[in-house]
Design an enzyme around this catalytic site. Structure first.
Site, PDB file in Angstrom:
ATOM      1  N   GLY A 116       0.812  -1.209   0.000  1.00 23.98           N
ATOM      2  CA  GLY A 116       0.000   0.000   0.000  1.00 23.98           C
ATOM      3  C   GLY A 116       0.847   1.262   0.000  1.00 23.98           C
ATOM      4  O   GLY A 116       2.037   1.231  -0.290  1.00 23.98           O
TER       5      GLY A 116
ATOM      6  N   GLU B 183      12.379  -3.181  -9.790  1.00 20.63           N
ATOM      7  CA  GLU B 183      13.836  -3.322  -9.644  1.00 20.63           C
ATOM      8  C   GLU B 183      14.376  -2.482  -8.496  1.00 20.63           C
ATOM      9  O   GLU B 183      15.516  -2.648  -8.096  1.00 20.63           O
ATOM     10  CB  GLU B 183      14.536  -2.922 -10.940  1.00 20.63           C
ATOM     11  CG  GLU B 183      14.360  -3.948 -12.028  1.00 20.63           C
ATOM     12  CD  GLU B 183      15.197  -3.649 -13.261  1.00 20.63           C
ATOM     13  OE1 GLU B 183      15.718  -2.521 -13.380  1.00 20.63           O
ATOM     14  OE2 GLU B 183      15.308  -4.545 -14.109  1.00 20.63           O
TER      15      GLU B 183
ATOM     16  N   SER C  53       9.635   5.666  -3.224  1.00 17.50           N
ATOM     17  CA  SER C  53       9.493   4.704  -2.127  1.00 17.50           C
ATOM     18  C   SER C  53       8.478   5.259  -1.141  1.00 17.50           C
ATOM     19  O   SER C  53       8.423   6.475  -0.912  1.00 17.50           O
ATOM     20  CB  SER C  53      10.840   4.526  -1.419  1.00 17.50           C
ATOM     21  OG  SER C  53      10.655   3.924  -0.160  1.00 17.50           O
TER      22      SER C  53
ATOM     23  N   HIS D  87       4.575   2.026  -8.008  1.00 16.37           N
ATOM     24  CA  HIS D  87       3.573   0.950  -7.990  1.00 16.37           C
ATOM     25  C   HIS D  87       2.679   1.041  -9.238  1.00 16.37           C
ATOM     26  O   HIS D  87       2.307   0.024  -9.824  1.00 16.37           O
ATOM     27  CB  HIS D  87       2.674   1.066  -6.752  1.00 16.37           C
ATOM     28  CG  HIS D  87       3.377   0.848  -5.447  1.00 16.37           C
ATOM     29  ND1 HIS D  87       3.627   1.869  -4.564  1.00 16.37           N
ATOM     30  CD2 HIS D  87       3.863  -0.277  -4.872  1.00 16.37           C
ATOM     31  CE1 HIS D  87       4.240   1.380  -3.497  1.00 16.37           C
ATOM     32  NE2 HIS D  87       4.403   0.091  -3.654  1.00 16.37           N
TER      33      HIS D  87
ATOM     34  N   ARG E 162       8.671   5.037   1.898  1.00 16.76           N
ATOM     35  CA  ARG E 162       9.396   5.587   3.060  1.00 16.76           C
ATOM     36  C   ARG E 162       9.952   6.988   2.795  1.00 16.76           C
ATOM     37  O   ARG E 162      10.397   7.653   3.736  1.00 16.76           O
ATOM     38  CB  ARG E 162      10.505   4.628   3.485  1.00 16.76           C
ATOM     39  CG  ARG E 162       9.928   3.360   4.110  1.00 16.76           C
ATOM     40  CD  ARG E 162      10.977   2.486   4.755  1.00 16.76           C
ATOM     41  NE  ARG E 162      10.393   1.424   5.537  1.00 16.76           N
ATOM     42  CZ  ARG E 162      10.340   0.139   5.176  1.00 16.76           C
ATOM     43  NH1 ARG E 162      10.840  -0.243   4.027  1.00 16.76           N
ATOM     44  NH2 ARG E 162       9.782  -0.757   5.962  1.00 16.76           N
TER      45      ARG E 162
END
Ligand code: PAF
Length: 283
Positions: free
Chosen positions: A31, A150, A187, A37, A189
């Site tokens: 998520g 990747e 990302s 994504h 994060r």
């Protein structure tokens, strides 16, 4: 898009798909979806008539002191994005669906070798959690193809190894890392980065580009190149876990003459840990 929250409903929904023999492409995620994504889902959409995505924050792949409890969740936005990308099914299992006996008492899948180097050295239980959950999700979804980024290059190789070792009938497809304008790999994060940290975060990719340039132009002292890159990161304000140049196929230490390599790095900015990697091709 059908949103399915438990394993029995998923089985019923996919029964028709499997019976018809339609090829199914699967994109597993945790998520907090971003453009990286989206690229995985677009790729899945381009290769199969049925696309299933999952969102499951997997407790087993987080170590002690990591961000399992605070992992960013943006379910409504994720759902909208997946719907816009023409996803057929969004699978949103609960912990009890994936770990019916509890996540501390589960059969696990271990991919030896790849689970213990680089990321595995710094996050010792991480990859066993990843291989276990992906094996379970493959069992539930039974995809023909699964799509991985990747950006998590070691994870990609580990899943390929798992599928080969366990004779799973799933083709693993890789999609190139999607980057911000300054090169920072997308990302979930990245949202942890403060403004000052965000301003230096792209140095990670710039450092890997420098490594690539040096090695592709003939520098053969990989240990020296990696040590200099590590120092470059530390000078920019990172605390580096590793910078390493490996054989691309299996992340082994490259023998002289090896031509297809990968430079991989992990480094912290404050409390945010970033990873990235780049292909190196010696002509
Ligand atoms: O890459 C991720 O988001 C996760 O590691 C994965 C593959 C969805 C397994 O939880």
């Amino acid at each position: 898009m059908d949103v399915i929250r438990n394993t029995e409903a998923l089985r019923q929904r996919l029964h028709r798909v499997h019976n018809r023999g339609d090829r199914l492409a699967f994109v597993p995620t945790m998520g907090n979806l971003h453009a990286g994504h989206a690229q995985l889902v677009r790729h899945a959409r381009s290769i199969a008539p049925v696309v299933v995505a999952s969102i499951f924050v997997n407790p087993l792949q987080f170590g002690d002191g990591e961000d399992y409890a605070s992992y960013p969740s943006t379910l409504e936005a994720d759902r909208e994005l997946l719907d816009d990308l023409d996803t057929d099914v969004l699978f949103l299992p609960g912990v009890e669906d994936i770990y019916p006996g509890g996540s501390e008492h589960t059969a696990t899948v271990v991919v030896p070798g790849l689970n213990a180097i680089l990321e595995g050295e710094h996050r010792p239980t991480h990859f066993d959690g990843v291989s276990t959950v992906v094996a379970k999700l493959f069992g539930l979804v039974q995809p023909d193809i699964a799509v991985f980024g990747e950006k998590d290059y070691q994870q990609l190789l580990l899943i390929r190894q798992m599928v080969a070792d366990l004779c799973m009938p799933v083709d693993i497809e890789a999609v190139a890392t999607v980057r911000e304008a300054d090169g920072l790999a997308m990302s979930s994060r990245n949202s942890y980065l403060g403004a000052n940290e965000r301003a230096v975060a792209a140095q990670l990719y710039q450092t890997l580009l420098d490594v690539k340039m040096l090695v592709e132009s003939g520098e053969a002292d990989y240990t020296g190149v990696a040590a200099a890159a590590r120092q470059q990161l530390e000078e920019a304000g990172f605390v580096a876990d590793y910078v390493s140049i490996r054989r691309a196929a299996d992340l082994a230490v490259p023998a002289p003459g090896e031509r297809v390599l990968r430079a991989l790095a992990a480094a912290r900015l404050g409390t945010t840990r970033l990873i990235d990697n780049i292909e190196i091709s010696i002509s």
